[in-house]
Design a protein around this motif. Structure first.
Motif, PDB file in Angstrom:
ATOM      1  N   ALA A  46       0.870  -1.287   0.029  1.00 26.12           N
ATOM      2  CA  ALA A  46       0.009   0.067  -0.066  1.00 26.12           C
ATOM      3  C   ALA A  46       0.865   1.179   0.187  1.00 26.12           C
ATOM      4  CB  ALA A  46      -0.839  -0.112   1.226  1.00 26.12           C
ATOM      5  N   ASN A  47       0.272   2.276  -0.329  1.00 25.31           N
ATOM      6  CA  ASN A  47       1.069   3.558  -0.533  1.00 25.31           C
ATOM      7  C   ASN A  47       1.318   4.405   0.830  1.00 25.31           C
ATOM      8  OD1 ASN A  47       1.403   3.327  -3.139  1.00 25.31           O
ATOM      9  ND2 ASN A  47      -0.780   4.272  -3.747  1.00 25.31           N
ATOM     10  N   ASN A  48       0.380   3.959   1.769  1.00 27.90           N
ATOM     11  CA  ASN A  48       0.636   4.762   2.988  1.00 27.90           C
ATOM     12  C   ASN A  48       0.473   4.066   4.336  1.00 27.90           C
ATOM     13  OD1 ASN A  48      -2.140   5.201   3.725  1.00 27.90           O
ATOM     14  ND2 ASN A  48      -2.344   6.321   1.989  1.00 27.90           N
ATOM     15  N   ASP A  49       0.704   4.256   5.465  1.00 24.61           N
ATOM     16  CA  ASP A  49       0.824   3.709   6.717  1.00 24.61           C
ATOM     17  C   ASP A  49      -0.776   3.482   6.984  1.00 24.61           C
ATOM     18  OD1 ASP A  49       3.477   4.210   6.638  1.00 24.61           O
ATOM     19  OD2 ASP A  49       3.204   5.361   8.732  1.00 24.61           O
ATOM     20  N   ARG A  50      -1.527   4.112   6.797  1.00 27.71           N
ATOM     21  CA  ARG A  50      -3.323   3.902   7.244  1.00 27.71           C
ATOM     22  C   ARG A  50      -3.746   3.253   6.152  1.00 27.71           C
ATOM     23  NH1 ARG A  50      -5.541   9.994   8.194  1.00 27.71           N
ATOM     24  NH2 ARG A  50      -4.788  10.374  10.210  1.00 27.71           N
ATOM     25  N   ARG A  78       1.870  -1.112  15.376  1.00 26.70           N
ATOM     26  CA  ARG A  78       2.236   0.475  15.839  1.00 26.70           C
ATOM     27  C   ARG A  78       2.699   1.279  14.889  1.00 26.70           C
ATOM     28  NH1 ARG A  78       6.113   0.029  20.675  1.00 26.70           N
ATOM     29  NH2 ARG A  78       4.091  -0.951  21.420  1.00 26.70           N
ATOM     30  N   GLU A  79       3.826   0.919  13.967  1.00 26.44           N
ATOM     31  CA  GLU A  79       4.430   1.567  12.871  1.00 26.44           C
ATOM     32  C   GLU A  79       3.483   1.467  11.743  1.00 26.44           C
ATOM     33  OE1 GLU A  79       5.846  -1.146  14.499  1.00 26.44           O
ATOM     34  OE2 GLU A  79       7.015  -0.334  15.868  1.00 26.44           O
ATOM     35  N   GLY A  80       2.987   0.568  11.439  1.00 25.12           N
ATOM     36  CA  GLY A  80       2.115   0.622  10.059  1.00 25.12           C
ATOM     37  C   GLY A  80       2.718   0.529   8.986  1.00 25.12           C
ATOM     38  N   ARG A  81       4.071   0.248   8.739  1.00 27.85           N
ATOM     39  CA  ARG A  81       4.784   0.050   7.756  1.00 27.85           C
ATOM     40  C   ARG A  81       4.883  -1.356   7.065  1.00 27.85           C
ATOM     41  NH1 ARG A  81       6.190   4.744   5.352  1.00 27.85           N
ATOM     42  NH2 ARG A  81       8.020   4.055   4.618  1.00 27.85           N
ATOM     43  N   TRP A  82       5.079  -2.213   7.952  1.00 26.16           N
ATOM     44  CA  TRP A  82       4.629  -3.719   7.507  1.00 26.16           C
ATOM     45  C   TRP A  82       4.248  -4.402   8.629  1.00 26.16           C
ATOM     46  CZ3 TRP A  82      10.138  -6.641   6.186  1.00 26.16           C
ATOM     47  CH2 TRP A  82       9.803  -7.824   5.884  1.00 26.16           C
ATOM     48  N   ILE A  83       2.899  -4.791   8.294  1.00 29.34           N
ATOM     49  CA  ILE A  83       2.094  -5.888   9.237  1.00 29.34           C
ATOM     50  C   ILE A  83       2.187  -7.060   9.171  1.00 29.34           C
ATOM     51  CG2 ILE A  83      -0.161  -6.211  10.323  1.00 29.34           C
ATOM     52  CD1 ILE A  83      -0.733  -3.218  10.033  1.00 29.34           C
ATOM     53  N   LEU A  84       2.412  -8.018   9.966  1.00 29.46           N
ATOM     54  CA  LEU A  84       2.767  -9.530   9.648  1.00 29.46           C
ATOM     55  C   LEU A  84       1.538 -10.162  10.259  1.00 29.46           C
ATOM     56  CD1 LEU A  84       5.694 -11.794   9.390  1.00 29.46           C
ATOM     57  CD2 LEU A  84       3.946 -12.411  11.035  1.00 29.46           C
ATOM     58  N   LEU A  85       0.718 -10.870   9.730  1.00 30.31           N
ATOM     59  CA  LEU A  85      -0.413 -11.872  10.285  1.00 30.31           C
ATOM     60  C   LEU A  85       0.078 -12.970  10.147  1.00 30.31           C
ATOM     61  CD1 LEU A  85      -3.447  -9.861   8.553  1.00 30.31           C
ATOM     62  CD2 LEU A  85      -2.449  -9.496  11.001  1.00 30.31           C
ATOM     63  N   VAL A  92       0.764 -13.442   5.985  1.00 30.78           N
ATOM     64  CA  VAL A  92       0.425 -12.320   5.500  1.00 30.78           C
ATOM     65  C   VAL A  92       1.537 -11.156   5.936  1.00 30.78           C
ATOM     66  CG1 VAL A  92      -1.468 -11.060   4.928  1.00 30.78           C
ATOM     67  CG2 VAL A  92      -2.008 -13.157   5.194  1.00 30.78           C
ATOM     68  N   HIS A  93       1.983 -10.770   4.789  1.00 29.81           N
ATOM     69  CA  HIS A  93       2.700  -9.324   4.897  1.00 29.81           C
ATOM     70  C   HIS A  93       2.505  -8.388   4.017  1.00 29.81           C
ATOM     71  CE1 HIS A  93       6.296 -11.976   6.113  1.00 29.81           C
ATOM     72  NE2 HIS A  93       5.941 -12.730   5.388  1.00 29.81           N
ATOM     73  N   VAL A  94       1.883  -7.460   4.880  1.00 29.77           N
ATOM     74  CA  VAL A  94       0.943  -6.115   4.319  1.00 29.77           C
ATOM     75  C   VAL A  94       2.247  -5.251   4.487  1.00 29.77           C
ATOM     76  CG1 VAL A  94      -0.853  -4.472   4.173  1.00 29.77           C
ATOM     77  CG2 VAL A  94      -1.146  -6.989   4.618  1.00 29.77           C
TER      78      VAL A  94
END
Length: 156
Positions: A46-50, A78-85, A92-94
């Motif tokens: 995605a293009n942004n943290d949100r 917390r950082e919203g740059r790379w969320i791992l589920l 899942v890597h977002v």
């Protein structure tokens, strides 16, 4: 060994959820031959943290609602740059587009077979930058408010 049917079902639901939030470059790899801890990776950006957070939340919501599964681990919110589920069967890597480019997971796992994805997820590979609202939710170009040169909305 290849990814199980259950893993493929998880990937399909997660990929569609990511596509619904206009994630970019969605891809899934069958890593079962090289890793014993999981069957598959799903990577989306995605293009942004949100928007990263919004995509991860939608994936979680859809997997819980449709398949009654919850992640055993979630990192990076917390950082919203790379969320791992981590769902054990799949991970899942977002990632923010910049992190995805820097860490290049696609290149790392390119020798693993790709898993089939829904048409919307495949189309994300050619999607231009997605538009989002202030909360990171995907919006169509007609819903996006035009901005002036200073980033303020144009109310004229």
């Amino acid at each position: 060994m290849t990814a199980t049917e259950h893993s493929q079902e998880l990937i399909t639901v997660a990929a569609q959820a990511a596509a619904d939030k206009l994630a970019h470059n969605i891809i899934a790899f069958d890593v079962s031959e090289v890793l014993s801890i999981t069957d598959a990776f799903l990577i989306a950006s995605a293009n942004n943290d949100r928007q990263v957070k919004s995509i991860a939340e939608e994936i979680e919501d859809q997997l819980r609602e449709r398949l009654d599964v919850k992640p055993v681990r979630r990192e990076g919110e917390r950082e919203g740059r790379w969320i791992l589920l981590d769902y054990l069967d799949i991970v899942v890597h977002v990632q923010h587009s910049e992190e995805r480019s820097f860490y290049s997971l696609d290149r790392l796992w390119k020798d693993c077979p790709e898993l089939p994805l829904p048409a919307d997820a495949l189309a994300s590979r050619n999607r231009p930058d997605a538009l989002t609202d202030a909360d990171g939710n995907a919006v169509s170009p007609t819903e996006a408010a035009p901005a002036d040169d200073f980033g303020a909305e144009d109310y004229s």
